[in-house]
Design a protein around this motif. Structure first.
Motif, PDB file in Angstrom:
ATOM      1  N   GLN A   1       0.811  -1.219   0.000  1.00 57.16           N
ATOM      2  CA  GLN A   1       0.000   0.000   0.000  1.00 57.16           C
ATOM      3  C   GLN A   1       0.842   1.266   0.000  1.00 57.16           C
ATOM      4  O   GLN A   1       0.352   2.321  -0.395  1.00 57.16           O
ATOM      5  CB  GLN A   1      -0.949   0.015   1.212  1.00 57.16           C
TER       6      GLN A   1
ATOM      7  N   CYS B   1     -10.665   0.273   3.809  1.00 58.09           N
ATOM      8  CA  CYS B   1      -9.259   0.086   3.445  1.00 58.09           C
ATOM      9  C   CYS B   1      -8.667   1.436   3.068  1.00 58.09           C
ATOM     10  O   CYS B   1      -9.326   2.217   2.371  1.00 58.09           O
ATOM     11  CB  CYS B   1      -9.153  -0.881   2.261  1.00 58.09           C
ATOM     12  N   LEU B   2      -7.448   1.695   3.511  1.00 57.05           N
ATOM     13  CA  LEU B   2      -6.809   2.969   3.177  1.00 57.05           C
ATOM     14  C   LEU B   2      -6.587   3.120   1.675  1.00 57.05           C
ATOM     15  O   LEU B   2      -6.440   4.242   1.190  1.00 57.05           O
ATOM     16  CB  LEU B   2      -5.482   3.098   3.922  1.00 57.05           C
TER      17      LEU B   2
ATOM     18  N   HIS C   1      -7.590  -9.626   5.904  1.00 57.78           N
ATOM     19  CA  HIS C   1      -7.606  -8.433   5.047  1.00 57.78           C
ATOM     20  C   HIS C   1      -6.180  -8.028   4.670  1.00 57.78           C
ATOM     21  O   HIS C   1      -5.890  -7.772   3.492  1.00 57.78           O
ATOM     22  CB  HIS C   1      -8.327  -7.294   5.781  1.00 57.78           C
ATOM     23  N   GLU C   2      -5.289  -7.977   5.670  1.00 56.46           N
ATOM     24  CA  GLU C   2      -3.921  -7.498   5.396  1.00 56.46           C
ATOM     25  C   GLU C   2      -3.138  -8.497   4.541  1.00 56.46           C
ATOM     26  O   GLU C   2      -2.407  -8.100   3.630  1.00 56.46           O
ATOM     27  CB  GLU C   2      -3.188  -7.202   6.705  1.00 56.46           C
TER      28      GLU C   2
ATOM     29  N   HIS D   1      -3.725  -8.328   0.889  1.00 59.37           N
ATOM     30  CA  HIS D   1      -2.952  -7.302   0.174  1.00 59.37           C
ATOM     31  C   HIS D   1      -1.663  -7.882  -0.415  1.00 59.37           C
ATOM     32  O   HIS D   1      -1.200  -7.448  -1.476  1.00 59.37           O
ATOM     33  CB  HIS D   1      -2.575  -6.156   1.109  1.00 59.37           C
TER      34      HIS D   1
HETATM   35 NI    NI Z   1      -6.546  -2.646   3.238  1.00 60.74          NI
END
Ligand code: NI
Length: 176
Positions: free
Chosen positions: A51, A99-100, A141-142, A145
């Motif tokens: 990210q 999510c960012l 979730h992480e 990514h």
């Molecule tokens: Ni996220």
């Protein structure tokens, strides 16, 4: 250390399968410092290295009095390098995620309720935990990514996906 720009959904780097990270290096500590600063500046529950534009298998997360996620149980500050998940059982539960990299949007995402995760810290110490509920959700979730997957791809009913200001009052508290 620095707050770094967060890549948004659509950026090709977020689609890549990230490479294993080498533990114990100054570069890895610097990366984690930047991830910390960025996550805290944006009130994220977690952040993955891709990210901030680094395609390595590193995630961090923490849940403590977070205004973006009221009503959820605390999760200790954790750094995972090269994490491996083992799902425990078939039981899934739904919860609202953001999510960012998907700013302003929330969706209802089914996740496995229980799992074991194994990883190392930045210095190579072993982490081996069995968790459930919101903690298990954050990890899934992480780690998604790191495999190029963002939460909207996990939504099964796209009617439960929208802008968080418009959804206010419709989002049930996440189970812990
Ligand atoms: Ni996220």
């Amino acid at each position: 250390m620095a707050v770094r720009p967060v890549l948004k959904m659509g950026h090709p780097l977020l689609r890549q399968v990230a490479a294993p990270a080498v533990v114990g290096s100054p570069e890895l500590h610097a990366l984690i410092g930047d991830m910390d600063d960025t996550m805290r500046a944006l009130n994220g529950a977690g952040i993955a290295a891709p990210q901030i534009g680094v395609s390595l298998r590193v995630v961090i997360f923490e849940m403590k009095d977070n205004p973006r996620y009221p009503h959820v149980a605390a999760v200790p500050y954790t750094v995972l390098v090269n994490p491996v998940l083992t799902l425990l059982g078939d039981e899934r539960e739904e919860g609202w995620e953001g999510c960012l990299s998907v700013p302003g949007l929330r969706g209802l995402v089914p996740r496995y309720r229980r799992l074991r995760y194994q990883a190392v810290t930045a210095d190579g110490e072993t982490i081996d935990r069995t968790v459930e509920g919101f903690h298990a959700r954050v990890v899934q979730h992480e780690v998604d990514h790191l495999d190029g997957i963002l939460f909207p791809e996990r939504i099964e009913d796209l009617r439960r996906f929208g802008f968080e200001d418009a959804l206010a009052g419709q989002m049930t508290p996440m189970p812990d």
